[in-house]
Design a protein around this motif. Structure first.
Motif, PDB file in Angstrom:
ATOM      1  N   SER A  46       0.823  -1.215   0.000  1.00 44.56           N
ATOM      2  CA  SER A  46       0.000   0.000   0.000  1.00 44.56           C
ATOM      3  C   SER A  46       0.854   1.261   0.000  1.00 44.56           C
ATOM      4  N   VAL A  47       0.243   2.344  -0.473  1.00 48.72           N
ATOM      5  CA  VAL A  47       0.909   3.647  -0.493  1.00 48.72           C
ATOM      6  C   VAL A  47       0.030   4.656   0.235  1.00 48.72           C
ATOM      7  N   TRP A  48       0.603   5.293   1.234  1.00 50.05           N
ATOM      8  CA  TRP A  48      -0.048   6.381   1.961  1.00 50.05           C
ATOM      9  C   TRP A  48       0.738   7.669   1.710  1.00 50.05           C
ATOM     10  N   ALA A  49       0.042   8.812   1.750  1.00 51.53           N
ATOM     11  CA  ALA A  49       0.723  10.103   1.664  1.00 51.53           C
ATOM     12  C   ALA A  49       0.082  11.083   2.636  1.00 51.53           C
ATOM     13  N   PHE A  50       0.908  11.949   3.182  1.00 44.82           N
ATOM     14  CA  PHE A  50       0.450  13.042   4.039  1.00 44.82           C
ATOM     15  C   PHE A  50       0.636  14.350   3.276  1.00 44.82           C
ATOM     16  N   SER A  51      -0.403  15.195   3.287  1.00 47.55           N
ATOM     17  CA  SER A  51      -0.323  16.472   2.582  1.00 47.55           C
ATOM     18  C   SER A  51      -0.984  17.571   3.387  1.00 47.55           C
ATOM     19  N   GLY A  52      -0.397  18.758   3.336  1.00 45.24           N
ATOM     20  CA  GLY A  52      -1.039  19.922   3.944  1.00 45.24           C
ATOM     21  C   GLY A  52      -2.121  20.499   3.049  1.00 45.24           C
ATOM     22  N   TYR A  53      -2.171  20.065   1.797  1.00 46.59           N
ATOM     23  CA  TYR A  53      -3.240  20.510   0.891  1.00 46.59           C
ATOM     24  C   TYR A  53      -4.504  19.703   1.159  1.00 46.59           C
ATOM     25  N   LEU A  54      -5.647  20.301   0.831  1.00 48.59           N
ATOM     26  CA  LEU A  54      -6.924  19.608   0.966  1.00 48.59           C
ATOM     27  C   LEU A  54      -7.211  18.822  -0.306  1.00 48.59           C
ATOM     28  N   PHE A  55      -7.666  17.601  -0.144  1.00 49.88           N
ATOM     29  CA  PHE A  55      -7.919  16.708  -1.278  1.00 49.88           C
ATOM     30  C   PHE A  55      -8.891  17.347  -2.275  1.00 49.88           C
ATOM     31  N   ASP A  56     -10.042  17.789  -1.783  1.00 50.06           N
ATOM     32  CA  ASP A  56     -11.083  18.275  -2.689  1.00 50.06           C
ATOM     33  C   ASP A  56     -10.803  19.693  -3.188  1.00 50.06           C
ATOM     34  N   GLN A  57     -10.421  20.598  -2.277  1.00 52.78           N
ATOM     35  CA  GLN A  57     -10.267  22.006  -2.676  1.00 52.78           C
ATOM     36  C   GLN A  57      -8.971  22.298  -3.431  1.00 52.78           C
ATOM     37  N   GLN A  77      -7.461  17.074  10.233  1.00 56.42           N
ATOM     38  CA  GLN A  77      -6.915  16.236   9.162  1.00 56.42           C
ATOM     39  C   GLN A  77      -7.793  15.002   8.954  1.00 56.42           C
ATOM     40  N   ARG A  78      -7.865  14.578   7.675  1.00 57.48           N
ATOM     41  CA  ARG A  78      -8.766  13.475   7.326  1.00 57.48           C
ATOM     42  C   ARG A  78      -7.967  12.299   6.759  1.00 57.48           C
ATOM     43  N   LEU A  79      -8.421  11.090   7.063  1.00 66.06           N
ATOM     44  CA  LEU A  79      -7.847   9.872   6.477  1.00 66.06           C
ATOM     45  C   LEU A  79      -8.758   9.495   5.313  1.00 66.06           C
ATOM     46  N   ILE A  80      -8.312   9.779   4.091  1.00 68.85           N
ATOM     47  CA  ILE A  80      -9.178   9.631   2.922  1.00 68.85           C
ATOM     48  C   ILE A  80      -8.832   8.369   2.143  1.00 68.85           C
ATOM     49  N   ASP A  81      -9.852   7.552   1.900  1.00 65.17           N
ATOM     50  CA  ASP A  81      -9.710   6.379   1.042  1.00 65.17           C
ATOM     51  C   ASP A  81      -9.714   6.889  -0.402  1.00 65.17           C
ATOM     52  N   VAL A  82      -8.541   6.977  -1.007  1.00 62.89           N
ATOM     53  CA  VAL A  82      -8.433   7.640  -2.315  1.00 62.89           C
ATOM     54  C   VAL A  82      -9.117   6.851  -3.436  1.00 62.89           C
ATOM     55  N   PRO A  83      -8.894   5.539  -3.573  1.00 64.23           N
ATOM     56  CA  PRO A  83      -9.600   4.825  -4.660  1.00 64.23           C
ATOM     57  C   PRO A  83     -11.120   4.929  -4.538  1.00 64.23           C
ATOM     58  N   ALA A  84     -11.652   4.785  -3.328  1.00 63.63           N
ATOM     59  CA  ALA A  84     -13.112   4.864  -3.149  1.00 63.63           C
ATOM     60  C   ALA A  84     -13.617   6.272  -3.423  1.00 63.63           C
ATOM     61  N   SER A  85     -12.857   7.279  -3.015  1.00 64.78           N
ATOM     62  CA  SER A  85     -13.279   8.670  -3.230  1.00 64.78           C
ATOM     63  C   SER A  85     -13.299   9.013  -4.712  1.00 64.78           C
ATOM     64  N   ARG A  86     -12.298   8.514  -5.440  1.00 67.02           N
ATOM     65  CA  ARG A  86     -12.261   8.784  -6.889  1.00 67.02           C
ATOM     66  C   ARG A  86     -13.393   8.048  -7.603  1.00 67.02           C
ATOM     67  N   LYS A  87     -13.681   6.849  -7.147  1.00 68.25           N
ATOM     68  CA  LYS A  87     -14.737   6.049  -7.784  1.00 68.25           C
ATOM     69  C   LYS A  87     -16.122   6.649  -7.526  1.00 68.25           C
ATOM     70  N   GLU A  88     -16.344   7.095  -6.296  1.00 69.97           N
ATOM     71  CA  GLU A  88     -17.673   7.584  -5.919  1.00 69.97           C
ATOM     72  C   GLU A  88     -17.815   9.089  -6.077  1.00 69.97           C
ATOM     73  N   VAL A 135      -4.286   5.745   0.625  1.00 68.44           N
ATOM     74  CA  VAL A 135      -4.838   6.667   1.628  1.00 68.44           C
ATOM     75  C   VAL A 135      -4.069   7.984   1.595  1.00 68.44           C
ATOM     76  N   LEU A 136      -4.819   9.076   1.653  1.00 67.53           N
ATOM     77  CA  LEU A 136      -4.241  10.416   1.781  1.00 67.53           C
ATOM     78  C   LEU A 136      -4.679  10.995   3.124  1.00 67.53           C
ATOM     79  N   VAL A 137      -3.716  11.420   3.926  1.00 66.19           N
ATOM     80  CA  VAL A 137      -4.025  12.171   5.146  1.00 66.19           C
ATOM     81  C   VAL A 137      -3.885  13.629   4.761  1.00 66.19           C
TER      82      VAL A 137
END
Ligand code: SF4
Length: 182
Positions: free
Chosen positions: A98-109, A154-165, A131-133
Motif C-alpha cells: 500500500s501507499v499512503w501520503a500526508f499532505s497539507g493541501y486539501l484533497f477536494d479544494q 486532518q482526514r484519512l481519505i480512502d483515495v480509490p473509493a473517493s475517486r470512484k464515488e 490513503v491520503l491524510v
C-alpha cells in the motif's frame, strides 16, 4: 527533489510496519510544524535513481506493509514528478504493497482542483495512492490520541473509493472485520 529522511521500520504513519520517505520542501509553514527544516526544497540529500533503488530494496522485506510519503510536502508541484517516478516503480515491483501520503493541501479544494502543477502528474500520483491524510497541521486542534494524524482537522481519505464515488470517502480500519487493511 531532495529528501530529509528514509525510515525503514516506521509504525507511526500508516498501518503495519512501513518504509517512510520524508521529502524536502513545503510552502504551508504551519505554526507548530514538527519538521521546519524540511520547508527548504534543498534540505537533505538529492533524490536519485539510487535512492529509489534503495527504497525498492527496503520494500522487499516481507514484513513491510507499504510505503508512506511525508514531508515537507509531497504534493508541491516541483516534488510531484519525482514522487510519481518513485511510485510508478514501487507499484510495478510491489503491486500488493500500500501507499499512503500526508499532505497539507486539501484533497477536494486543492489537489482535485488541478492547481498543483500539471494535472496528468497529479492524477497519476492519486492513481497510486491508497490513503491520503490531508490538511495542514493546526496546533489548536492538536490531539495526541488520534491515530496517524496530528490534529483533528486532518482526514484519512480512502483515495480509490473517493475517486470512484466522486465524493470524500474516509478510510476505515477494518482489521479483523472481513476487509484487509491497506
Ligand atoms: S504541511 Fe507538514 S511539513 Fe508543511 S508546514 Fe505543515 S506540518 Fe510542516
Amino acid at each position: 527533489m531532495h529528501y530529509a529522511t528514509i525510515k525503514n521500520n516506521d509504525i507511526a504513519n500508516g498501518p503495519g510496519v512501513r518504509v517512510s520517505l520524508f521529502v524536502s520542501g513545503c510552502t504551508h509553514r504551519c505554526p507548530g510544524c514538527f519538521n521546519e527544516e524540511a520547508w527548504d526544497f534543498q534540505y537533505g540529500e538529492p533524490f536519485t535513481q539510487d535512492t529509489i533503488d534503495y527504497i525498492l530494496g527496503l520494500l522487499a522485506a516481507p514484513h513491510i506493509k507499504g510505503l508512506t510519503l511525508l514531508g515537507g510536502e509531497p504534493f508541491e508541484p516541483q516534488n510531484q514528478p519525482e514522487v510519481v517516478n518513485l511510485l510508478r516503480q514501487v507499484k510495478e515491483t510491489y503491486p500488493e504493497k500500500s501507499v499512503w501520503a500526508f499532505s497539507g493541501y486539501l484533497f477536494d479544494q486543492d489537489i482535485l482542483s488541478g492547481s498543483l502543477g500539471a494535472w496528468e502528474i497529479t492524477d497519476e500520483f492519486l492513481s497510486y495512492l491508497d490513503v491520503l491524510v490531508d490538511g495542514p497541521f493546526i496546533a489548536a486542534k492538536k490531539d495526541l490520541t488520534l491515530r496517524f494524524r496530528g490534529s483533528s482537522n486532518q482526514r484519512l481519505i480512502d483515495v480509490p473509493a473517493s475517486r470512484k464515488e466522486n465524493k470524500i470517502v474516509l478510510w476505515e480500519d477494518w482489521q479483523g472485520n472481513g476487509r484487509s487493511i491497506k
